[in-house]
Design a protein around this motif. Structure first.
Motif, PDB file in Angstrom:
ATOM      1  N   ASP A  10       0.827  -1.208   0.000  1.00  0.00           N
ATOM      2  CA  ASP A  10       0.000   0.000   0.000  1.00  0.00           C
ATOM      3  C   ASP A  10       0.861   1.258   0.000  1.00  0.00           C
ATOM      4  O   ASP A  10       0.567   2.206  -0.731  1.00  0.00           O
ATOM      5  N   SER A  11       1.928   1.262   0.777  1.00  0.00           N
ATOM      6  CA  SER A  11       2.762   2.466   0.854  1.00  0.00           C
ATOM      7  C   SER A  11       3.442   2.754  -0.478  1.00  0.00           C
ATOM      8  O   SER A  11       3.552   3.915  -0.890  1.00  0.00           O
ATOM      9  N   ASN A  12       3.880   1.722  -1.201  1.00  0.00           N
ATOM     10  CA  ASN A  12       4.523   1.936  -2.487  1.00  0.00           C
ATOM     11  C   ASN A  12       3.524   2.425  -3.538  1.00  0.00           C
ATOM     12  O   ASN A  12       3.820   3.336  -4.316  1.00  0.00           O
ATOM     13  N   ILE A  13       2.344   1.837  -3.551  1.00  0.00           N
ATOM     14  CA  ILE A  13       1.304   2.278  -4.491  1.00  0.00           C
ATOM     15  C   ILE A  13       0.909   3.723  -4.192  1.00  0.00           C
ATOM     16  O   ILE A  13       0.774   4.538  -5.105  1.00  0.00           O
ATOM     17  N   VAL A  20       2.749  10.554  -9.529  1.00  0.00           N
ATOM     18  CA  VAL A  20       2.026  10.852 -10.780  1.00  0.00           C
ATOM     19  C   VAL A  20       1.295  12.186 -10.642  1.00  0.00           C
ATOM     20  O   VAL A  20       1.310  13.014 -11.554  1.00  0.00           O
ATOM     21  N   LYS A  21       0.686  12.422  -9.474  1.00  0.00           N
ATOM     22  CA  LYS A  21      -0.012  13.687  -9.239  1.00  0.00           C
ATOM     23  C   LYS A  21       0.966  14.857  -9.262  1.00  0.00           C
ATOM     24  O   LYS A  21       0.675  15.902  -9.844  1.00  0.00           O
ATOM     25  N   ASN A  23       3.742  15.054 -10.812  1.00  0.00           N
ATOM     26  CA  ASN A  23       4.219  15.244 -12.182  1.00  0.00           C
ATOM     27  C   ASN A  23       3.119  15.745 -13.108  1.00  0.00           C
ATOM     28  O   ASN A  23       3.364  15.943 -14.294  1.00  0.00           O
ATOM     29  N   LYS A  24       1.918  15.882 -12.550  1.00  0.00           N
ATOM     30  CA  LYS A  24       0.751  16.285 -13.349  1.00  0.00           C
ATOM     31  C   LYS A  24       0.602  15.366 -14.561  1.00  0.00           C
ATOM     32  O   LYS A  24       0.500  15.810 -15.698  1.00  0.00           O
ATOM     33  N   GLY A  25       0.607  14.057 -14.282  1.00  0.00           N
ATOM     34  CA  GLY A  25       0.495  13.050 -15.331  1.00  0.00           C
ATOM     35  C   GLY A  25      -0.719  13.254 -16.210  1.00  0.00           C
ATOM     36  O   GLY A  25      -1.729  13.804 -15.788  1.00  0.00           O
ATOM     37  N   VAL A  26      -0.604  12.828 -17.440  1.00  0.00           N
ATOM     38  CA  VAL A  26      -1.693  12.963 -18.407  1.00  0.00           C
ATOM     39  C   VAL A  26      -2.496  11.675 -18.479  1.00  0.00           C
ATOM     40  O   VAL A  26      -2.036  10.612 -18.068  1.00  0.00           O
ATOM     41  N   SER A  27      -3.677  11.776 -19.036  1.00  0.00           N
ATOM     42  CA  SER A  27      -4.530  10.601 -19.209  1.00  0.00           C
ATOM     43  C   SER A  27      -3.860   9.590 -20.120  1.00  0.00           C
ATOM     44  O   SER A  27      -3.184   9.958 -21.079  1.00  0.00           O
ATOM     45  N   THR A  33      -8.159  10.454 -15.560  1.00  0.00           N
ATOM     46  CA  THR A  33      -7.382  11.624 -15.173  1.00  0.00           C
ATOM     47  C   THR A  33      -6.661  11.362 -13.853  1.00  0.00           C
ATOM     48  O   THR A  33      -7.015  10.438 -13.110  1.00  0.00           O
ATOM     49  N   VAL A  34      -5.698  12.201 -13.556  1.00  0.00           N
ATOM     50  CA  VAL A  34      -4.949  12.086 -12.304  1.00  0.00           C
ATOM     51  C   VAL A  34      -5.887  12.214 -11.109  1.00  0.00           C
ATOM     52  O   VAL A  34      -5.729  11.526 -10.107  1.00  0.00           O
ATOM     53  N   ASP A  35      -6.895  13.059 -11.241  1.00  0.00           N
ATOM     54  CA  ASP A  35      -7.845  13.269 -10.145  1.00  0.00           C
ATOM     55  C   ASP A  35      -8.676  12.026  -9.844  1.00  0.00           C
ATOM     56  O   ASP A  35      -9.219  11.890  -8.749  1.00  0.00           O
ATOM     57  N   GLU A  36      -8.778  11.110 -10.778  1.00  0.00           N
ATOM     58  CA  GLU A  36      -9.578   9.895 -10.584  1.00  0.00           C
ATOM     59  C   GLU A  36      -8.789   8.752  -9.943  1.00  0.00           C
ATOM     60  O   GLU A  36      -9.366   7.741  -9.555  1.00  0.00           O
ATOM     61  N   LEU A  37      -7.469   8.898  -9.830  1.00  0.00           N
ATOM     62  CA  LEU A  37      -6.631   7.804  -9.339  1.00  0.00           C
ATOM     63  C   LEU A  37      -6.973   7.368  -7.927  1.00  0.00           C
ATOM     64  O   LEU A  37      -7.075   6.175  -7.648  1.00  0.00           O
ATOM     65  N   ASP A  38      -7.124   8.320  -7.005  1.00  0.00           N
ATOM     66  CA  ASP A  38      -7.401   7.957  -5.609  1.00  0.00           C
ATOM     67  C   ASP A  38      -8.646   7.100  -5.473  1.00  0.00           C
ATOM     68  O   ASP A  38      -8.621   6.038  -4.840  1.00  0.00           O
TER      69      ASP A  38
END
Length: 84
Positions: A10-13, A20-21, A23-27, A33-38
């Motif tokens: 869990d800590s690594n994920i 990724v957040k 770095n403002k990763g792209v879709s 989107t990055v906002d949907e990852l959590d």
């Protein structure tokens, strides 16, 4: 501890998602989107971990972007695999 257990901890994920957040990763190809990852990992973390550990995980295609270089050739940038 096996390496795969450390990778899927869990800590690594959580650190990977945070990076990724930052770095403002792209879709990716899945348009997540990055906002949907959590929310996605909150709902599917166990399922993803189980499928990887049991060699059932099948990643989707890699998103590629071609960047022109000064010499006329193109450089390929590959984004990470999709989770969906």
């Amino acid at each position: 501890m096996r390496l795969i257990d450390e990778i899927l901890s869990d800590s690594n994920i959580d650190r990977a998602i945070l990076q990724v957040k930052r770095n403002k990763g792209v879709s990716g190809v899945d348009k997540m989107t990055v906002d949907e990852l959590d929310e996605y990992f909150y709902k599917h973390r166990r399922e993803i971990r189980y499928s990887i550990l049991n060699k059932k995980y099948k990643p989707q295609s890699v998103k590629r972007v071609y960047i022109p270089k000064p010499n006329g050739k193109k450089k390929t940038i590959r984004y990470t695999y999709s989770c969906r």
